[in-house]
Design an enzyme around this catalytic site. Structure first.
Site, short mmCIF file in Angstrom:
data_model
loop_
_atom_site.label_atom_id
_atom_site.label_comp_id
_atom_site.label_asym_id
_atom_site.label_seq_id
_atom_site.Cartn_x
_atom_site.Cartn_y
_atom_site.Cartn_z
N ALA A 19 0.85 -1.19 0.00
CA ALA A 19 0.00 0.00 0.00
C ALA A 19 0.89 1.24 0.00
O ALA A 19 2.10 1.15 0.15
CB ALA A 19 -0.88 -0.01 1.24
N GLY B 285 -0.74 -5.52 0.01
CA GLY B 285 -1.88 -5.33 -0.89
C GLY B 285 -1.56 -5.78 -2.30
O GLY B 285 -2.44 -6.27 -3.02
N GLU C 204 -2.08 -9.38 -2.32
CA GLU C 204 -3.52 -9.66 -2.18
C GLU C 204 -4.23 -9.50 -3.53
O GLU C 204 -5.09 -10.29 -3.89
CB GLU C 204 -4.15 -8.71 -1.15
CG GLU C 204 -3.71 -9.00 0.28
CD GLU C 204 -4.51 -8.17 1.28
OE1 GLU C 204 -4.23 -6.96 1.36
OE2 GLU C 204 -5.39 -8.73 1.94
N GLU D 258 2.21 -7.47 6.44
CA GLU D 258 1.42 -6.51 7.24
C GLU D 258 1.72 -6.60 8.74
O GLU D 258 1.71 -5.59 9.44
CB GLU D 258 -0.08 -6.74 7.01
CG GLU D 258 -0.61 -6.24 5.69
CD GLU D 258 -0.36 -7.17 4.51
OE1 GLU D 258 0.37 -8.17 4.66
OE2 GLU D 258 -0.91 -6.89 3.43
#
Ligand code: NAI
Length: 687
Positions: free
Chosen positions: A61, A102, A105, A125
């Site tokens: 992110a 992310g 993901e 994370e």
């Protein structure tokens, strides 16, 4: 635009272009949705490939969005993934470089993933106190199973492409990943419209029902007091035991809970502090670091061997020099064994380990260092010996070479004075075990040039270390502060605490090991030898406990008993140690009393903070965050509490003042609250 729409006939390629790491910023997310809409509306497009420009998939992110701790601006990643899943056309991720957080993901939500051989994937994370919140725990578990998910997501480790393939997280490895992804997308489209991803793998079956209970029990100690790792376990368990919808929702709920937690804030502080610590306030970008092509390490003991591994693993040839052939022989054997373990654990391939091992040569004569760009001295902690080594290094290394010392306490200027190149002399303080511990406390001598400093800061990063620059003083940042912590642990014993009480409080706080267990590990003879050479102000005294332990052969783990008894590697209560402690209390006429946990914690940690304030005032550390980084990465301070300076600021700086005011009359004037602390407490912040 940070997302390009490239057309390959029947395949649309969405290329994320947001240097340096293609972070999933708001613009990227918006661009992805726009690209997916366009692909959806174009009947000629049969499939979509998502790729990253510049050789990397998104590595996570946007850190500034995470840092704010607030909700992301929509569209959020979940919206992008929802659009992806409702597309009705196959999607393939082409992974080059890194696909983390992310980014991974997003890749996991595609129908297939093709990775380049050097690609690395992972869900890190947890390192920021978070859990993946866009289906990462769920899809990882569905693809690789719960055991692999537990290990990889609670550690946040990066997985090589080869490992990811074995685990089923990616579908293929290809040298030309984007090209192979386009072919794969085309193939999937030809096989017919795929089911929407949400229909796939409704629930994971065949999971050992005891797996989670066992895993929780085995990791109770490791993750004690932390939020994110436990929420990750809960989310993975949900993936195995709940319906798909419910499990995905639970993951989101856990993510939001972590995002609100003080632990996330503290970890974010450490993250920023690590980055800030790389910069030297008064050294600008006008100087270039010296390129390090070849290194020398003098002293093949515990530290020297570990430091040599750091160079070899980073691809830098290194010569390990020692006067003792036996030391060289055993260092080689140890290094070989450590590389063997890396292969067994799947961290390195046999070929990589062999190549690294071959980068290490050994020597017993200084002439062997005739081509090095840096030499790091790691001989015994003896100032006269070290000066002699520096004289020899000055004569035997090329004139441009940097001469560094791994000393943990000694004066860098004294060593610089033994050479004709004081501007190229610097401290590079590694921590034990040197090939594992992340901190490199570099020490600035009075004459160290900007280029020398920049070189060792850059070198640290090349070796995979986290650098902090300290000023030159007894013990630098870390060990200077530590002496107060160690000394106070013994004063607590004198006054009535037991070793277990002291260590339990510190371990419950989050340190891996309390101060007395630590003494036993390092050896009480070693601790006493260091202390013996230290001068104390006239109004201070050392507790005699450590000296007695050393003199009575209660050396700690290596002698089987010290503050504890050791049975099969486990520490046990040692009545003899307690008797020794009680005898000291009697001699000193100290009435033993029961000491509460709060007092133990304050008396151990507040002196660290007070000394930290002095270190700041003297310019030994440039920022409070530098001290936090030193303690988190070198001394086991729990990162989710942010480091001693951050923790104290959150907890209340006035509490530190109160403790120090209480201790000063009995401990000496040096323990008084530092002016820099008093000033900060007035503001409620260090700066
Ligand atoms: P060690 O005792 O394991 O190794 C020292 C090595 O230096 C021995 O192999 C010895 O043969 C060699 N040596 C002695 N004189 C020499 C000379 N003239 N030329 C070449 N080699 C010579 O010591 P250790 O623990 O590795 O410590 C080395 C340095 O690192 C010390 O300054 C120590 O303070 C520092 N340090 C140690 C840490 C630890 O946890 N052990 C942590 C951080 C720093």
């Amino acid at each position: 635009m940070p997302t390009h729409y490239l057309s390959e006939h029947d395949v649309a390629v969405l290329e994320i272009d947001n240097p340096p790491v293609n972070a999933l910023s708001l613009e990227v997310r918006t661009g992805l949705i726009a690209g997916l809409e366009r692909a959806a509306g174009d009947a000629a497009v049969k499939a979509v490939v998502i790729a990253g420009a510049g050789g990397s998939f998104p590595a996570g992110a946007d850190i500034n969005e995470i840092a704010s701790g607030a909700a992301f601006q929509p569209p959020i990643l979940l919206d992008v993934i929802a659009r992806l899943e409702s597309l009705g056309k196959p999607t393939v991720a082409a992974i080059e470089g890194l696909a983390l957080g992310g980014g991974f993901e997003l890749a996991l939500a595609c129908h297939a993933r093709i990775a380049a051989p050097a690609a690395r994937v992972g869900l890190p994370e947890v390192k920021l106190g978070l859990i993946p919140g866009s289906g990462g725990t769920q899809r990882f578990t569905r693809l690789a199973g719960p055991q692999a998910a537990l290990e990889a997501i609670t550690s946040g480790e990066q997985l090589s492409a080869a490992r990811a393939l074995t685990l089923g997280l990616i579908d293929a490895i290809a040298a030309e990943a984007p090209r192979a992804a386009i072919d794969c997308a085309r193939r999937l489209a030809a096989e017919g419209a795929p089911p929407p991803a949400s229909e796939r793998a409704q629930k994971i079956t065949g999971v050992d029902p005891q797996l989670f209970a066992r895993w929780r029990a085995a990791h109770e100690r490791k993750f004690r007091g932390q939020l994110a790792p436990w929420r990750i376990v809960d989310a993975i368990e949900a993936a195995c035991t709940r319906g798909r919808e419910e499990a995905f929702q639970l993951e989101r709920q856990y993510y939001l809970q972590c995002r609100e937690s003080p632990q996330r804030k503290a970890l974010m502080h450490v993250f920023h502090a690590e980055r800030a610590a790389r910069r030297i306030p008064d050294v600008g970008g006008e100087v270039e670091p010296l390129p390090i092509r070849r290194a020398g390490v003098v002293g093949a003991g515990t530290m020297g061997a570990g430091i040599a591994i750091c160079f070899a693993s980073a691809g830098i040839p290194v010569t390990l020099l020692d006067v003792s052939p036996a030391a060289l022989e055993s260092a080689r054997a140890r290094i070989r064994e450590l590389y063997g373990q890396s292969v067994e654990r799947g961290k390195l391939t046999r070929g990589q380990a062999d190549a690294a091992f071959e980068r290490i040569s050994t020597a017993s004569r200084y002439e062997a260092l005739g081509e090095v760009d840096i030499a790091i001295e790691a001989v015994f902690e003896d100032p006269a010996l070290k000066r002699e080594v520096f004289e020899k290094l000055d004569r035997s290394t090329p004139p441009h070479a940097i001469l560094a010392s791994n000393t943990s306490t000694l004066d860098i200027d004294g060593l610089a004075a033994a050479t004709g190149r004081p501007q190229q002399v610097v401290g590079t303080h590694f921590f034990s075990p040197a090939h594992v511990m992340k901190l490199m406390e570099n020490v600035r001598g009075a004459a160290s040039s900007p280029r020398t400093l920049l070189t060792v800061m850059a070198l640290a990063r090349r070796l995979g270390k986290i650098p902090v620059l300290a000023g030159n003083c007894d013990g630098f940042i870390g060990n200077r502060m530590l002496q107060y912590y160690g000394a106070e642990a013994e004063r607590l014993l004198e006054e009535g605490a037991t070793p277990e009480q002291v260590d339990d409080v510190i371990e419950a706080f989050g340190f891996a090991m309390g101060p007395l267990a630590m003494r036993d590990l390092a050896g009480n003879d070693v601790g006493w030898a260091i202390r013996r050479n230290r001068a104390l102000p006239p109004d201070e005294r050392w507790s005699p406990i450590l000296q007695r332990m050393a003199e009575q052969g209660r050396l700690g783990r290596k002698s089987g008993h010290g503050f504890y008894r050791y049975e099969g590697g486990k520490r046990r209560h040692n009545p003899e140690a307690l008797a020794l402690i009680e005898a000291v209390s009697r001699e000193l006429r100290v009435e033993r009393r029961s000491i509460g946990e709060e007092e133990i914690l304050a008396r151990l940690l507040h002196p660290l903070v007070n000394e930290g304030a002095k270190i700041l005032a003297e310019g030994i550390a440039s920022r409070p965050g530098d001290i936090d980084v030193v303690y988190v990465h070198g001394y086991g301070f729990p990162p989710y509490k942010g480091g001693p300076m951050y923790w104290a600021e959150q907890d209340g700086l006035e509490k530190v003042i109160a403790t120090m005011e209480r201790l000063a009359p009995s401990h000496g004037m040096r323990w008084r609250p530092a002016p820099r602390l008093i000033e900060a407490a007035g503001r409620g912040r260090w700066s």
